[in-house]
Write a protein that holds these residues in place. Structure first.
Motif, PDB file in Angstrom:
ATOM      1  N   ASP A 281       0.821  -1.222   0.000  1.00  0.00           N
ATOM      2  CA  ASP A 281       0.000   0.000   0.000  1.00  0.00           C
ATOM      3  C   ASP A 281       0.849   1.265   0.000  1.00  0.00           C
ATOM      4  O   ASP A 281       0.315   2.378  -0.039  1.00  0.00           O
ATOM      5  N   GLY A 282       2.171   1.130   0.089  1.00  0.00           N
ATOM      6  CA  GLY A 282       3.044   2.291   0.035  1.00  0.00           C
ATOM      7  C   GLY A 282       3.234   3.004   1.354  1.00  0.00           C
ATOM      8  O   GLY A 282       3.648   4.167   1.387  1.00  0.00           O
ATOM      9  N   ARG A 283       2.958   2.300   2.467  1.00  0.00           N
ATOM     10  CA  ARG A 283       3.086   2.937   3.775  1.00  0.00           C
ATOM     11  C   ARG A 283       4.480   2.797   4.378  1.00  0.00           C
ATOM     12  O   ARG A 283       4.759   3.395   5.414  1.00  0.00           O
ATOM     13  N   LEU A 284       5.356   2.032   3.756  1.00  0.00           N
ATOM     14  CA  LEU A 284       6.699   1.844   4.307  1.00  0.00           C
ATOM     15  C   LEU A 284       7.789   2.434   3.428  1.00  0.00           C
ATOM     16  O   LEU A 284       8.887   2.712   3.910  1.00  0.00           O
ATOM     17  N   LEU A 285       7.493   2.633   2.141  1.00  0.00           N
ATOM     18  CA  LEU A 285       8.500   3.151   1.218  1.00  0.00           C
ATOM     19  C   LEU A 285       7.912   4.242   0.333  1.00  0.00           C
ATOM     20  O   LEU A 285       6.734   4.169  -0.052  1.00  0.00           O
ATOM     21  N   PRO A 286       8.705   5.248  -0.030  1.00  0.00           N
ATOM     22  CA  PRO A 286       8.270   6.232  -1.015  1.00  0.00           C
ATOM     23  C   PRO A 286       8.057   5.551  -2.372  1.00  0.00           C
ATOM     24  O   PRO A 286       8.594   4.458  -2.618  1.00  0.00           O
ATOM     25  N   PRO A 287       7.300   6.170  -3.274  1.00  0.00           N
ATOM     26  CA  PRO A 287       6.999   5.546  -4.571  1.00  0.00           C
ATOM     27  C   PRO A 287       8.233   5.107  -5.360  1.00  0.00           C
ATOM     28  O   PRO A 287       8.223   4.033  -5.975  1.00  0.00           O
ATOM     29  N   ALA A 288       9.276   5.905  -5.367  1.00  0.00           N
ATOM     30  CA  ALA A 288      10.462   5.565  -6.159  1.00  0.00           C
ATOM     31  C   ALA A 288      11.121   4.282  -5.650  1.00  0.00           C
ATOM     32  O   ALA A 288      11.506   3.409  -6.442  1.00  0.00           O
ATOM     33  N   GLU A 289      11.231   4.164  -4.346  1.00  0.00           N
ATOM     34  CA  GLU A 289      11.863   2.970  -3.765  1.00  0.00           C
ATOM     35  C   GLU A 289      10.951   1.755  -3.886  1.00  0.00           C
ATOM     36  O   GLU A 289      11.420   0.630  -4.073  1.00  0.00           O
ATOM     37  N   MET A 290       9.631   1.968  -3.789  1.00  0.00           N
ATOM     38  CA  MET A 290       8.703   0.859  -3.982  1.00  0.00           C
ATOM     39  C   MET A 290       8.792   0.337  -5.409  1.00  0.00           C
ATOM     40  O   MET A 290       8.745  -0.871  -5.660  1.00  0.00           O
TER      41      MET A 290
END
Length: 375
Positions: A281-290
């Protein structure tokens, strides 16, 4: 001796009509029963569908007492640990502390060298994606000896605290399997080294960083990274069995310090679902790192599996992608992850580490039943 299947199903959540969300329960139960009939002592599936949770258990968590898996049972999750570790590294990337395409030599000078091995040519990305070519430091998982090794290695190995620096020095006397980036080959050595990178950069242990950055923010109270000398499991848990010299043996208590960043952690199914859901869901990493984590490389011949940075993508028979990981260590096998398109999170746990061709597919069939439910 086969164990008579004991099936229980429980549910909890906010849905007024839970049966709507528990699609596939019959298929999941049947698949777990098949696993028990094939010889696994017991099995558990924990399913989360965006706010509604339910579970199925079959067989037993303890052959001596006949007790099933306890609610919120904890299991050793083996290589699912790698996804937690990769998440920490990618957080460090987002913070500017690590560069994915920097050589590991920058962070661990003089450590990663050997026959055909040069830390100046192996990147952090190579380590996280298993494209380094580094030799394996353990026969399968970097923990206690597997059953076939027990006849060779002393029983003391089960209880010893590993010196990972020494373990890696020995492993790196073996030759490189291929040039960095040329191929994909799973090697626990990669994550043992990544763990050292985390500790060198942060000045804290891998376990402390996972706890601070992931477990505490998400409230994962049934998940932990064992202390180096810890052998017993905390909280409710099934007995974990393995075969030693052809005999089923209680292997629950063991020192997993040699598994380390490659596979030491313990978690409940509910916590694993929360972790993978938060991650996807993107709660642990910013979009680029995800996006980097999900930048996969195809593995195997079937075309259904691909590996990113500590995260695997499985293309399921129902045309859904399942993002997660699997793990095995003496005493347990686990599969965990999420179907982003539907939000369904699934953890399958079995309390014996069978790896033979006849019994191993039972676990993947249970995963398929959970991920691809039929009304």
């Amino acid at each position: 001796m086969l164990v008579a299947a004991m099936v229980t199903a429980t549910s909890c959540g906010v849905d007024d009509a839970p049966e709507v969300r528990e699609v596939g329960k019959e298929q999941v139960t049947a698949a777990l029963n098949d696993a028990v009939q094939l010889g696994y002592p017991g099995a558990e599936a924990v399913i989360d569908d965006r706010g509604h949770s339910w579970r199925v258990t079959t067989g037993v968590g303890d052959l001596a007492t006949g007790e099933p898996f306890a609610a919120n049972a904890r299991v050793r999750i083996g290589s699912n640990t790698k996804t937690f570790v990769a998440t920490v590294v990618l957080q460090l990337v987002a913070e500017g502390e690590v560069e994915l395409d920097a050589p590991v030599e920058r962070y661990l000078p003089g450590v990663v060298h050997g026959p055909g091995i040069d830390g100046n040519r192996i990147t952090i990305r190579n380590l996280l994606q298993h494209t380094s070519g580094l030799p394996e430091y353990a026969a399968e998982f970097g923990a206690t000896p597997k059953p076939w090794q027990m006849e060779i290695l002393s029983e003391q190995a089960r209880w010893q605290t590993a010196d990972m620096s020494a373990v890696l020095r020995t492993a790196l006397t073996g030759p490189a399997a291929f040039e960095p980036g040329a191929k994909w080959a799973y090697s626990n050595t990669n994550y043992a080294i990544v763990g050292m990178v985390i500790e060198r950069i942060t000045g804290a242990s891998v376990g402390a960083e996972i706890t601070r950055r992931i477990l505490e923010p998400l409230g994962l109270r049934d998940t932990y990274y064992p202390a180096p000398d810890e052998t017993d499991m905390r909280g409710p848990h099934p007995i974990g069995y393995t075969e030693v010299s052809g005999r089923r043996t209680d292997y629950t208590s063991q020192n997993v310090s040699a598994a380390g960043a490659a596979g030491a952690m313990v978690a409940s199914g509910a916590d694993l679902n929360r972790f993978f859901t938060a991650l996807l869901d993107g709660r642990l990493l910013p979009p680029a790192e995800m996006a980097e984590m999900q930048n996969v490389r195809a593995i195997g011949e079937s075309g259904t599996m691909a590996y990113g940075l500590g995260l695997m993508r499985l293309s399921m028979p129902c045309a859904q992608d399942f993002w997660g990981h699997s793990g095995g260590i003496s005493g347990s096998i686990t599969y965990a992850g999420v179907v982003p398109a539907t939000g369904r999170a699934v953890t399958i746990a079995l309390n014996q580490d069978f790896t033979d061709e006849a019994r191993s597919p039972a676990a993947s069939r249970a995963l398929t039943a959970a991920v691809c439910p039929a009304p």
